[in-house]
Design an enzyme around this catalytic site. Structure first.
Site, short mmCIF file in Angstrom:
data_model
loop_
_atom_site.label_atom_id
_atom_site.label_comp_id
_atom_site.label_asym_id
_atom_site.label_seq_id
_atom_site.Cartn_x
_atom_site.Cartn_y
_atom_site.Cartn_z
N TYR A 120 0.81 -1.22 0.00
CA TYR A 120 0.00 0.00 0.00
C TYR A 120 0.85 1.27 0.00
CZ TYR A 120 -4.38 -2.58 0.71
OH TYR A 120 -5.47 -3.40 0.56
N LYS A 166 3.68 -14.82 4.17
CA LYS A 166 3.76 -15.69 3.00
C LYS A 166 5.24 -15.71 2.57
CE LYS A 166 1.59 -17.98 -0.34
NZ LYS A 166 0.80 -19.18 -0.17
N ASP A 198 -2.64 -17.63 3.47
CA ASP A 198 -3.73 -18.28 2.74
C ASP A 198 -4.35 -19.39 3.58
OD1 ASP A 198 -1.32 -19.58 2.49
OD2 ASP A 198 -1.51 -20.03 0.35
N ASP A 222 -5.84 -6.24 5.85
CA ASP A 222 -7.03 -5.66 5.23
C ASP A 222 -8.00 -6.75 4.81
OD1 ASP A 222 -8.66 -3.70 4.32
OD2 ASP A 222 -7.48 -3.21 2.54
N ASP A 226 -11.64 -8.18 6.86
CA ASP A 226 -12.95 -8.13 6.21
C ASP A 226 -13.56 -9.53 6.13
OD1 ASP A 226 -12.66 -5.41 5.84
OD2 ASP A 226 -13.58 -5.45 3.85
#
Ligand code: ATP
Ligand code: MG
Length: 325
Positions: A120, A166, A198, A222, A226
């Protein structure tokens, strides 16, 4: 002494849930001085800019900020404001509340998300037509800072830490993240689990009750928060804190909800719970707990807004919370 709080209602339902939350804060015996500032689509239309300098300065000099929502102009409002408070940590508690329908009623966890770098950073490029790149930045400093914050946060709550990464694929950048987190964890003798992000997504859906504090790089935090929000049934319920070294901004996870704005039926719970986080950050733990208990009581016993299957207005819910306090 009183706490100097900047209040930025913004757009849409932000203009309904923020004043409702200020009413709740005013009913506590904590000394506050509130100053309201404008930002968002309405401000852009009226004043020609979505985030006036006076608002940024007000947020910068306040002890803390309560933010509502911004509409189309969100990226030009909330991202700079998070920077203004020097926010390096985004804290998102996700809980299922008694009385509210949830896919996973056992969910009770907190995402501690790195808030300044990762993918980001906005460093994107189009090298030639149809070929684009993104630069993912991960530094030892920012990774250690969020790790220290996350371990402190967990220690204060006696919570377990799971680190999402990851590093098997993003060997250099998530390798750095993991090395830094391990260094901080080892310095403290902290116990924690590491999990590929994941796989974590799957485990969160299947057994969310097994997780307490989830420490994440920016994008992972993020997405995963959610995802977890979907387990507890409602955007109208999720608070968040953007925490810096000596300043912080508190806001609901939801946006301006233009589909219901102006009807007086927005659920104020997420913003009130954000105010509870603000009270705790200010050191007013007892008041924070009282606000959370009052909101939870109303969620459980009603009245409830239409998003939770009720028929109550924002004002009815606010009245009920204030009465409990
Ligand atoms: P924005 O562009 O500002 O993010 P949006 O259209 O994405 O707005 P959100 O605010 O993200 O809308 O909301 C998504 C959905 O959740 C909408 O249907 C909205 O009505 C609902 N919602 C969001 N916040 C609340 C709330 N406080 N109370 C009730 N429903 C809400
Ligand atoms: Mg949205």
């Amino acid at each position: 002494m009183s706490y100097d709080i900047a209040v930025v209602p913004g757009d849409g339902v932000g203009r309904e849930v923020t004043p409702a939350t200020v009413r709740v804060l005013e009913s506590l015996d904590v000394p506050f001085s509130f100053t309201e500032y404008e930002a968002g689509d309405g401000t852009l239309a009226e004043a020609g800019e979505a985030l006036p300098e006076v608002t940024s300065q007000g947020v910068e000099s306040a002890d803390a900020t309560l933010f509502g929502a911004a509409g189309e102009s969100a990226a030009d409002v909330i991202l700079p404001l998070r920077e203004t408070v020097g926010s390096f940590a985004n804290v998102r508690p996700v809980r299922a509340y008694p009385g509210v329908d949830a896919l996973q009623p056992e969910t009770d966890l907190v995402f501690v998300r790195e808030n300044t770098e990762g993918v980001y950073t906005g460093i994107e490029d189009e090298i030639t037509e149809g070929v684009t790149t993104l630069t993912r930045v991960v530094t030892d400093d920012a990774s250690r800072r969020i790790a220290a914050f996350g371990f402190d946060y967990a220690e204060q709550r006696g919570a377990d830490v799971t680190v999402a990464h990851k590093a098997n694929v993003m060997r250099v950048t998530d390798g750095q993240f993991l090395d830094s987190v391990r260094a901080v964890g080892d310095e403290r003798g902290a116990e924690y689990d590491e999990l590929l992000m994941d796989a974590l997504a799957m485990h969160l859906v299947q057994r969310p009750a097994d997780f307490d504090v989830v420490l994440c790089p920016n994008l992972a935090g993020d997405l995963l928060s959610d995802l977890a929000a979907g387990l507890v049934g409602g955007l109208g319920l999720l608070p968040s804190a953007n925490v810096g070294t000596d300043n912080a901004l508190f806001e609901p996870v939801h946006g301006s909800a233009p589909d219901i704005a102006g009807q007086g039926v927005a659920n104020p719970a997420a913003t009130m719970l954000s105010a509870a986080l603000m009270l705790e950050w200010l050191g007013e733990d007892e008041a924070g707990r009282r606000v959370r208990d009052a909101v939870e009581g109303v969620l459980s016993d009603g009245p409830r807004t239409p998003d939770l299957g009720g028929e109550a207005a924002t004002e009815d819910v606010t009245e009920a919370v204030v009465e409990r306090l």
